[in-house]
Design an enzyme around this catalytic site. Structure first.
Site, PDB file in Angstrom:
ATOM      1  N   ASP A   1       0.049   3.724   1.512  1.00  0.00           N
ATOM      2  CA  ASP A   1      -0.227   4.375   2.799  1.00  0.00           C
ATOM      3  C   ASP A   1       0.774   3.976   3.893  1.00  0.00           C
ATOM      4  O   ASP A   1       0.850   4.645   4.919  1.00  0.00           O
ATOM      5  CB  ASP A   1      -1.636   4.026   3.296  1.00  0.00           C
ATOM      6  CG  ASP A   1      -2.716   4.413   2.300  1.00  0.00           C
ATOM      7  OD1 ASP A   1      -2.441   5.264   1.436  1.00  0.00           O
ATOM      8  OD2 ASP A   1      -3.827   3.863   2.390  1.00  0.00           O
TER       9      ASP A   1
ATOM     10  N   THR B   1       0.859  -1.190   0.000  1.00  0.00           N
ATOM     11  CA  THR B   1       0.000   0.000   0.000  1.00  0.00           C
ATOM     12  C   THR B   1       0.895   1.239   0.000  1.00  0.00           C
ATOM     13  O   THR B   1       1.957   1.242   0.645  1.00  0.00           O
ATOM     14  CB  THR B   1      -0.965   0.089   1.206  1.00  0.00           C
ATOM     15  OG1 THR B   1      -1.487   1.425   1.304  1.00  0.00           O
ATOM     16  CG2 THR B   1      -0.310  -0.236   2.534  1.00  0.00           C
TER      17      THR B   1
ATOM     18  N   HIS C   1      -5.030   7.714   3.450  1.00  0.00           N
ATOM     19  CA  HIS C   1      -6.235   7.292   4.175  1.00  0.00           C
ATOM     20  C   HIS C   1      -6.151   7.853   5.591  1.00  0.00           C
ATOM     21  O   HIS C   1      -6.010   9.046   5.742  1.00  0.00           O
ATOM     22  CB  HIS C   1      -6.366   5.761   4.120  1.00  0.00           C
ATOM     23  CG  HIS C   1      -7.750   5.294   4.467  1.00  0.00           C
ATOM     24  ND1 HIS C   1      -8.876   5.933   4.026  1.00  0.00           N
ATOM     25  CD2 HIS C   1      -8.183   4.252   5.233  1.00  0.00           C
ATOM     26  CE1 HIS C   1      -9.944   5.328   4.499  1.00  0.00           C
ATOM     27  NE2 HIS C   1      -9.538   4.296   5.227  1.00  0.00           N
TER      28      HIS C   1
HETATM   29  O1  F6P Z   1      -5.148   2.822   0.277  1.00  0.00           O
HETATM   30  C1  F6P Z   1      -4.575   3.469  -0.788  1.00  0.00           C
HETATM   31  C2  F6P Z   1      -5.351   4.690  -1.166  1.00  0.00           C
HETATM   32  O2  F6P Z   1      -4.718   5.297  -2.256  1.00  0.00           O
HETATM   33  C3  F6P Z   1      -5.570   5.704  -0.034  1.00  0.00           C
HETATM   34  O3  F6P Z   1      -4.424   6.505   0.179  1.00  0.00           O
HETATM   35  C4  F6P Z   1      -6.764   6.446  -0.539  1.00  0.00           C
HETATM   36  O4  F6P Z   1      -7.482   7.016   0.526  1.00  0.00           O
HETATM   37  C5  F6P Z   1      -7.562   5.384  -1.227  1.00  0.00           C
HETATM   38  O5  F6P Z   1      -6.656   4.347  -1.557  1.00  0.00           O
HETATM   39  C6  F6P Z   1      -8.271   5.836  -2.471  1.00  0.00           C
HETATM   40  O6  F6P Z   1      -9.042   4.774  -2.912  1.00  0.00           O
HETATM   41  P1  F6P Z   1      -9.723   4.677  -4.343  1.00  0.00           P
HETATM   42  O7  F6P Z   1      -8.658   4.463  -5.366  1.00  0.00           O
HETATM   43  O8  F6P Z   1     -10.631   3.497  -4.218  1.00  0.00           O
HETATM   44  O9  F6P Z   1     -10.435   5.972  -4.555  1.00  0.00           O
END
Ligand code: F6P
Length: 366
Positions: free
Chosen positions: A135, A133, A179
């Site tokens: 994150d 990730t 996140h």
């Molecule tokens: O978990 C990785 C991430 O990029 C987070 O940093 C972010 O909040 C989320 O995924 C965004 O998710 P999506 O691509 O589903 O909008």
């Protein structure tokens, strides 16, 4: 007997996923002589039995590719939207695992994937996971692949925003993913020399942020970069969130629970407007968004993903299942899924990175 391995990628995509698929795949195929098959689009592909052959040329030339050749989704085995209903599809997944003659399923994902993999393990499947990730919030591993690449992209963005902020004497509020964890904003904020870093783990006071910017202005620097994690919250929001959480716990309370909304981009736009009013400087918001997850993985992520991928194959060869392969310094270690599932690694407010940022005069708005 030759083992047969299934592999899938789940959750948000991350640079380094293909390097990890290649690491697991090549080690399983060439080094151990196992069979390997890919499932498309995360747990949904396993539920629908949509497979991808990974033997032959499929693993060649993917080390440097961003995204995931398998595709991904955020679907959970036990809560899967099917024909307009949300169903527990665990039984179908277990049946497909056996129908494909698998001895082990390798799941590449973040915190959510660890929970889902544990559920499947508890349903009787042999499972091994790898932590990915941007994150960097997976517990019990030094780091996750994808983080280093995103850190580089966000740092490069801050570098570029500096020159335009400087030329126009403006505040640039740059929203960085992560996140509910502040690792990416903190790391990029430090590496890019942001003047203010706001992270979820240290709720901010907007007046304190404005004061830090006004102090810079007084000292002849009428421009500032504010690196804000998408999950950063003000001290007032923090108090409201705590109250909502307490009400939720108090089952006797009849009052309706109104949880504060976590609308990332809107909060960043509001913060830019507030800072404009409080400082008298122009402010511009920049949402880096999915740029941070795209493109070719950094060398460090390719290396990490390859190291963890091959370590997964070693563990499978020893028939040890139910583990996440964690990064530990130059090596790796298996961690029981029971220990990692449901945990989130957030930034401790006294983390050495926070101390270093404070040491160079960065404000956290606290
Ligand atoms: O978990 C990785 C991430 O990029 C987070 O940093 C972010 O909040 C989320 O995924 C965004 O998710 P999506 O691509 O589903 O909008």
């Amino acid at each position: 007997m030759t083992q047969s391995i299934g592999i899938l990628t789940s959750g948000g995509d991350t640079p380094g996923l293909n390097a990890a698929i290649r690491g697991v795949g090549k080690a399983c195929l060439s080094h151990y002589g196992m069979h390997i098959i890919g499932f498309r689009d995360g747990f949904r592909g396993l539920m629908e039995n949509r497979t991808m052959a990974l033997e032959g040329e499929a693993l060649s030339g993917i080390l440097t590719l961003g995204g995931t050749i398998l595709g991904t989704s955020r679907d959970k085995p036990h809560k899967m939207p099917v024909n307009g209903k949300v169903l527990d599809m665990t039984e179908t997944i277990v049946a497909n695992y056996h129908a494909n003659g698998l001895d082990c399923l390798v799941c590449l994902g973040g915190g959510g994937t660890m929970k889902n993999a544990l559920r499947l393990h508890q349903a009787g499947l042999n499972v091994v996971t790898l932590p990915k990730t941007i994150d960097n919030d997976v517990a019990l591993t030094d780091t996750t692949f994808g983080f280093d690449t995103a850190l580089g992209i966000a740092t490069d963005a801050i570098d570029r925003l500096h020159s335009t902020a400087h030329s126009h004497h403006r505040i640039i509020v740059v929203e960085i993913m992560g996140h509910r964890a502040g690792w990416l904003a903190l790391g990029a904020g430090i590496s890019g020399g942001a003047d203010v870093i706001l992270i979820p783990e240290i709720p901010y006071d907007v007046e304190a942020v404005a004061d830090a910017i006004k102090t810079r202005k007084r000292k002849g620097k009428p421009f500032s970069i504010v690196a804000v994690a998408e999950g950063a919250i003000s001290q007032q929001e923090y108090v409201a969130q705590q109250a909502a959480a307490a009400k939720k716990k108090d089952k006797k309370s009849k009052e309706p629970v109104v949880e504060p909304e976590l609308v990332y981009a809107e909060r960043t736009l509001t913060l830019a407007r507030q800072l404009e009013l409080l400082t008298g400087l122009e402010a511009r918001p920049t949402i880096l968004g999915h740029l941070q997850r795209g493109g070719t993985p950094s060398a460090a992520d390719r290396l990490l993903a390859t190291r963890l991928g091959t370590a997964a194959a070693d563990l499978i060869e020893r028939k040890q299942y139910g583990f996440m392969i964690a990064a530990r310094g130059e090596t790796s270690a298996p961690v029981a899924l029971e220990e990692v599932a449901g945990q989130v690694k957030t930034v401790p407010p006294d983390h050495p990175w926070v101390d270093s940022a404070r040491g160079v005069g960065t404000s956290f708005g606290d």
